[in-house]
Design a protein around this motif. Structure first.
Motif, short mmCIF file in Angstrom:
data_model
loop_
_atom_site.label_atom_id
_atom_site.label_comp_id
_atom_site.label_asym_id
_atom_site.label_seq_id
_atom_site.Cartn_x
_atom_site.Cartn_y
_atom_site.Cartn_z
N CYS A 1 -18.09 -32.78 10.48
CA CYS A 1 -17.78 -31.96 11.66
C CYS A 1 -17.10 -32.82 12.72
O CYS A 1 -17.66 -33.81 13.19
N CYS B 1 -24.62 -28.69 11.31
CA CYS B 1 -24.13 -29.05 12.65
C CYS B 1 -25.30 -29.11 13.61
O CYS B 1 -26.32 -28.45 13.43
N ARG C 1 -15.18 -27.31 12.77
CA ARG C 1 -15.47 -27.71 11.39
C ARG C 1 -14.90 -26.70 10.42
O ARG C 1 -14.35 -27.06 9.38
#
Length: 101
Positions: free
Chosen positions: A29, A40, A56
């Protein structure tokens, strides 16, 4: 107590176990900095998020799919009138979903 390294997981089994994850998790990410295949997180508190960051998802689509709108190959950013876009075109997301399926 001795720590043991487990047996290596076959790629076919690893793919099966990750099948329920968002395919965008296959790339790191750029927003929160987590590694590929990790969820995340919020940068301030470290709380795990249920969804991936939009950056991402854009990075993933750019990595795996060609863009039908601006005719660029994977790994090349989308552009508009000669200038690079911050995100990819919507049709590139669709192409990436088809590629992942």
């Amino acid at each position: 107590m001795t720590l043991h390294a487990g047996a290596p997981m076959p790629d076919s089994l690893r793919h099966f176990m990750r099948a329920s994850q968002d395919p965008a998790r296959s790339v790191p990410c750029p927003h929160c900095g987590v590694a590929a295949h990790k969820p995340c997180r919020l940068r301030t508190t470290g709380r795990i998020l249920p969804e991936v960051h939009p950056q991402r998802r854009s990075e993933w689509a750019q990595t795996v799919a060609c863009c039908p709108d601006c005719q660029v190959t994977p790994a090349v950013p989308c552009h508009e009138d000669g200038r690079a876009r911050q995100t990819v075109h919507a049709r590139r997301y669709q192409e990436a979903e088809v590629t992942a399926a």
